[in-house]
Enzyme design. Structure first.
Site, PDB file in Angstrom:
ATOM      1  N   LEU A  65       0.798  -1.234   0.000  1.00 59.63           N
ATOM      2  CA  LEU A  65       0.000   0.000   0.000  1.00 59.63           C
ATOM      3  C   LEU A  65       0.829   1.282   0.000  1.00 59.63           C
ATOM      4  O   LEU A  65       0.268   2.361  -0.219  1.00 59.63           O
ATOM      5  CB  LEU A  65      -0.941  -0.017   1.213  1.00 59.63           C
ATOM      6  CG  LEU A  65      -2.021  -1.098   1.139  1.00 59.63           C
ATOM      7  CD1 LEU A  65      -2.684  -1.285   2.490  1.00 59.63           C
ATOM      8  CD2 LEU A  65      -3.054  -0.762   0.081  1.00 59.63           C
ATOM      9  N   ASN A  95       5.562   0.343  13.210  1.00 60.33           N
ATOM     10  CA  ASN A  95       6.398   1.239  14.008  1.00 60.33           C
ATOM     11  C   ASN A  95       7.844   0.981  13.601  1.00 60.33           C
ATOM     12  O   ASN A  95       8.504   0.071  14.098  1.00 60.33           O
ATOM     13  CB  ASN A  95       6.182   0.955  15.505  1.00 60.33           C
ATOM     14  CG  ASN A  95       6.797   2.035  16.378  1.00 60.33           C
ATOM     15  OD1 ASN A  95       7.623   2.824  15.908  1.00 60.33           O
ATOM     16  ND2 ASN A  95       6.409   2.078  17.630  1.00 60.33           N
ATOM     17  N   LYS A 143      -1.222   5.393  20.315  1.00 55.55           N
ATOM     18  CA  LYS A 143      -0.965   6.262  21.470  1.00 55.55           C
ATOM     19  C   LYS A 143       0.270   7.145  21.252  1.00 55.55           C
ATOM     20  O   LYS A 143       0.373   8.230  21.816  1.00 55.55           O
ATOM     21  CB  LYS A 143      -0.786   5.421  22.735  1.00 55.55           C
ATOM     22  CG  LYS A 143       0.487   4.594  22.722  1.00 55.55           C
ATOM     23  CD  LYS A 143       1.021   4.283  24.117  1.00 55.55           C
ATOM     24  CE  LYS A 143       2.494   4.123  24.073  1.00 55.55           C
ATOM     25  NZ  LYS A 143       3.153   2.902  24.267  1.00 55.55           N
ATOM     26  N   TYR A 155       6.753   7.339  12.412  1.00 54.74           N
ATOM     27  CA  TYR A 155       5.531   6.656  12.869  1.00 54.74           C
ATOM     28  C   TYR A 155       4.670   7.586  13.720  1.00 54.74           C
ATOM     29  O   TYR A 155       3.455   7.714  13.487  1.00 54.74           O
ATOM     30  CB  TYR A 155       5.948   5.425  13.676  1.00 54.74           C
ATOM     31  CG  TYR A 155       4.837   4.560  14.211  1.00 54.74           C
ATOM     32  CD1 TYR A 155       4.100   3.730  13.373  1.00 54.74           C
ATOM     33  CD2 TYR A 155       4.547   4.541  15.576  1.00 54.74           C
ATOM     34  CE1 TYR A 155       3.096   2.906  13.878  1.00 54.74           C
ATOM     35  CE2 TYR A 155       3.554   3.716  16.088  1.00 54.74           C
ATOM     36  CZ  TYR A 155       2.826   2.905  15.231  1.00 54.74           C
ATOM     37  OH  TYR A 155       1.838   2.091  15.738  1.00 54.74           O
ATOM     38  N   THR A 190       0.093  -8.479  19.068  1.00 55.26           N
ATOM     39  CA  THR A 190      -0.103  -8.848  17.660  1.00 55.26           C
ATOM     40  C   THR A 190       1.253  -9.329  17.131  1.00 55.26           C
ATOM     41  O   THR A 190       2.271  -9.167  17.817  1.00 55.26           O
ATOM     42  CB  THR A 190      -0.529  -7.616  16.829  1.00 55.26           C
ATOM     43  OG1 THR A 190       0.551  -6.668  16.864  1.00 55.26           O
ATOM     44  CG2 THR A 190      -1.799  -6.954  17.353  1.00 55.26           C
TER      45      THR A 190
HETATM   46  P1  NAP Z   1       0.647  -6.436  12.369  1.00 54.79           P
HETATM   47  O1  NAP Z   1       0.539  -7.503  13.372  1.00 54.79           O
HETATM   48  O2  NAP Z   1       1.972  -6.234  11.693  1.00 54.79           O
HETATM   49  O3  NAP Z   1      -0.458  -6.622  11.232  1.00 54.79           O
HETATM   50  C1  NAP Z   1      -0.537  -5.667  10.199  1.00 54.79           C
HETATM   51  C2  NAP Z   1      -0.623  -6.309   8.841  1.00 54.79           C
HETATM   52  O4  NAP Z   1      -0.579  -5.252   7.866  1.00 54.79           O
HETATM   53  C3  NAP Z   1       0.587  -7.201   8.522  1.00 54.79           C
HETATM   54  O5  NAP Z   1       0.191  -8.348   7.812  1.00 54.79           O
HETATM   55  C4  NAP Z   1       1.463  -6.297   7.659  1.00 54.79           C
HETATM   56  O6  NAP Z   1       2.341  -6.992   6.797  1.00 54.79           O
HETATM   57  C5  NAP Z   1       0.420  -5.523   6.886  1.00 54.79           C
HETATM   58  N1  NAP Z   1       0.953  -4.272   6.335  1.00 54.79           N
HETATM   59  C6  NAP Z   1       1.678  -3.340   6.994  1.00 54.79           C
HETATM   60  N2  NAP Z   1       2.038  -2.359   6.156  1.00 54.79           N
HETATM   61  C7  NAP Z   1       1.514  -2.674   4.939  1.00 54.79           C
HETATM   62  C8  NAP Z   1       1.564  -2.055   3.670  1.00 54.79           C
HETATM   63  N3  NAP Z   1       2.253  -0.916   3.451  1.00 54.79           N
HETATM   64  N4  NAP Z   1       0.907  -2.644   2.645  1.00 54.79           N
HETATM   65  C9  NAP Z   1       0.234  -3.797   2.833  1.00 54.79           C
HETATM   66  N5  NAP Z   1       0.182  -4.447   4.016  1.00 54.79           N
HETATM   67  C10 NAP Z   1       0.820  -3.883   5.054  1.00 54.79           C
HETATM   68  O7  NAP Z   1       0.270  -5.004  13.035  1.00 54.79           O
HETATM   69  P2  NAP Z   1      -0.759  -4.648  14.229  1.00 54.79           P
HETATM   70  O8  NAP Z   1      -0.030  -4.641  15.505  1.00 54.79           O
HETATM   71  O9  NAP Z   1      -1.994  -5.427  14.075  1.00 54.79           O
HETATM   72  O10 NAP Z   1      -1.034  -3.112  13.881  1.00 54.79           O
HETATM   73  C11 NAP Z   1      -2.148  -2.689  13.113  1.00 54.79           C
HETATM   74  C12 NAP Z   1      -2.290  -1.185  13.258  1.00 54.79           C
HETATM   75  O11 NAP Z   1      -2.483  -0.860  14.638  1.00 54.79           O
HETATM   76  C13 NAP Z   1      -1.056  -0.404  12.799  1.00 54.79           C
HETATM   77  O12 NAP Z   1      -1.467   0.778  12.151  1.00 54.79           O
HETATM   78  C14 NAP Z   1      -0.376  -0.059  14.106  1.00 54.79           C
HETATM   79  O13 NAP Z   1       0.365   1.128  14.019  1.00 54.79           O
HETATM   80  C15 NAP Z   1      -1.574   0.137  15.030  1.00 54.79           C
HETATM   81  N6  NAP Z   1      -1.225   0.009  16.449  1.00 54.79           N
HETATM   82  C16 NAP Z   1      -0.879  -1.206  16.973  1.00 54.79           C
HETATM   83  C17 NAP Z   1      -0.564  -1.289  18.329  1.00 54.79           C
HETATM   84  C18 NAP Z   1      -0.201  -2.595  18.985  1.00 54.79           C
HETATM   85  O14 NAP Z   1       0.040  -2.599  20.206  1.00 54.79           O
HETATM   86  N7  NAP Z   1      -0.139  -3.688  18.270  1.00 54.79           N
HETATM   87  C19 NAP Z   1      -0.574  -0.131  19.123  1.00 54.79           C
HETATM   88  C20 NAP Z   1      -0.920   1.078  18.546  1.00 54.79           C
HETATM   89  C21 NAP Z   1      -1.256   1.138  17.203  1.00 54.79           C
HETATM   90  P3  NAP Z   1       3.881  -7.237   7.287  1.00 54.79           P
HETATM   91  O15 NAP Z   1       3.822  -8.249   8.399  1.00 54.79           O
HETATM   92  O16 NAP Z   1       4.557  -7.687   6.068  1.00 54.79           O
HETATM   93  O17 NAP Z   1       4.376  -5.894   7.789  1.00 54.79           O
END
Ligand code: NAP
Length: 260
Positions: A65, A95, A143, A155, A190
Site C-alpha cells: 500500500l 512502528n 498512542k 511513525y 499482535t
Molecule cells: P501487524 O501484526 O503487523 O499486522 C498488520 C498487517 O498489515 C501485517 O500483515 C502487515 O504486513 C500488513 N501491512 C503493513 N504495512 C503494509 C503495507 N504498506 N501494505 C500492505 N500491508 C501492510 O500489526 P498490528 O499490531 O496489528 O497493527 C495494526 C495497526 O495498529 C497499525 O497501524 C499499528 O500502528 C496500530 N497500532 C498497533 C498497536 C499494537 O500494540 N499492536 C498499538 C498502537 C497502534 P507485514 O507483516 O509484512 O508488515
C-alpha cells in the site's frame, strides 16, 4: 443488538494479521463481506482458507500500500468484484523506528509512505463508492501520536496526522452522511508487537513492566477489543458519532499513571 451490517462490504488494510485480522473476523461474524488487503501473502492465504472453511464470502487482495497505484488498484478491484464499498478501515502500519538522529530526510519520507500516505490514498479512491453507500471510515492511530515514544519520528507523526485527517474528513464528508472516526490503541499483542518485544534482551520482563502500567486490569488490550469498537463505529448503531478519537487502551493514555 443487530448491528445492521449484513452483506456490507468493508475494505480492511492490513486485514490478514493482528488488529486488522481481528476486525476482519469480527466483521464476518456480523455478516459483512471483508476485502482483506495485505502484503503478507501467506497470512492472506491462511485467513482466506479459514473463512472459506466457514463458508464465508471474502475477497483477498495482495498489495503493497505504500505505492499509490496499488491503493487505486485495490479499490477498483474491490468495487469491480463486489459492486459496492460500504466502509473502509485504514489499519496497515508499522512502528519502523525512524528517529530524529538515526533517521534521514529520505527515511522519514519513506516512513510516512508506510504509515500515512496510504490512509489518504485509500480514502481518496474509496470516497466515490462510500458516497453512494453513505458509508463510514475508521482510521487506526496509535498512542504514540499523543504520548511520543522516542526514536520513532516517522511513525509518531504519521499517527498524529491520522487523527487530524479523521477530523478533517469528518467535516468534509458531512454532506454525504459519511462518518469518520479514529481508534487509538496503546498495547495490543499482535505479530508486530511480538516482533518489537523480541528485540529486547528479556522480552518477558519487558512485557511484565509494560502491563504493570496499564491501569485497567494490568493487561494488554485484546485485538478483538479494538475490533469490536471498530465494527460498532462502522455500524448504523453509531450513526451520530463522527470525528471522534476512541482510546481503546485500558486507560493507558488518560488515567493517572500514579495509580499504577
Ligand atoms: P501487524 O501484526 O503487523 O499486522 C498488520 C498487517 O498489515 C501485517 O500483515 C502487515 O504486513 C500488513 N501491512 C503493513 N504495512 C503494509 C503495507 N504498506 N501494505 C500492505 N500491508 C501492510 O500489526 P498490528 O499490531 O496489528 O497493527 C495494526 C495497526 O495498529 C497499525 O497501524 C499499528 O500502528 C496500530 N497500532 C498497533 C498497536 C499494537 O500494540 N499492536 C498499538 C498502537 C497502534 P507485514 O507483516 O509484512 O508488515
Amino acid at each position: 443488538m443487530d448491528l445492521q451490517l449484513k452483506d456490507k462490504v468493508i475494505v480492511i488494510t492490513g486485514g490478514a494479521k493482528g488488529i486488522g485480522a481481528a476486525i476482519t473476523r469480527t466483521g464476518v461474524d456480523e455478516g459483512t463481506i471483508p476485502v482483506i488487503v495485505d502484503r503478507d501473502q501467506q497470512a492472506l492465504q491462511q485467513i482466506e482458507k479459514e473463512l472459506k472453511a466457514k463458508h464465508k464470502q471474502a475477497l483477498c487482495i495482495a498489495a503493497e500500500l505504500s505505492k499509490p497505484e496499488e491503493c487505486r488498484r485495490v479499490v477498483t478491484e474491490a468495487h469491480r468484484q463486489l459492486g459496492r464499498i460500504d466502509a473502509l478501515v485504514n489499519n496497515a502500519g508499522v512502528n519502523d523506528k525512524i528517529g530524529l538522529e538515526e533517521g534521514s530526510p529520505e527515511k522519514y519520507v519513506e516512513s510516512l509512505e508506510r504509515n500515512l500516505l496510504h490512509y489518504f490514498n485509500m480514502a481518496h479512491y474509496a470516497v466515490p463508492y462510500l458516497k453512494r453507500a453513505g458509508g463510514a471510515i475508521v482510521n487506526i492511530s496509535s498512542k504514540t501520536a499523543l504520548t511520543g515514544q522516542g526514536g520513532t519520528s516517522g511513525y509518531a507523526s504519521a499517527k498524529g496526522a491520522i487523527l487530524a485527517l479523521t477530523r478533517e474528513w469528518a467535516v468534509e464528508l458531512l454532506p454525504y452522511q459519511i462518518r469518520v472516526n479514529a481508534i487509538v490503541p496503546a498495547e495490543v499483542m499482535t505479530p508486530l508487537y511480538r516482533q518489537w518485544l523480541d528485540t529486547f534482551p528479556n522480552p518477558d520482563e519487558k512485557l511484565a513492566g509494560i502491563t504493570a502500567k496499564i491501569p485497567l486490569g494490568k493487561r494488554m488490550t485484546l485485538a478483538e477489543e479494538i475490533a469490536w469498537t471498530a465494527i460498532f463505529l462502522l455500524s448504523p448503531r453509531s450513526g451520530h458519532t463522527t470525528g471522534q478519537q476512541l482510546f481503546v487502551d485500558g486507560g493507558y493514555v488518560h488515567l493517572d499513571r500514579a495509580i499504577t
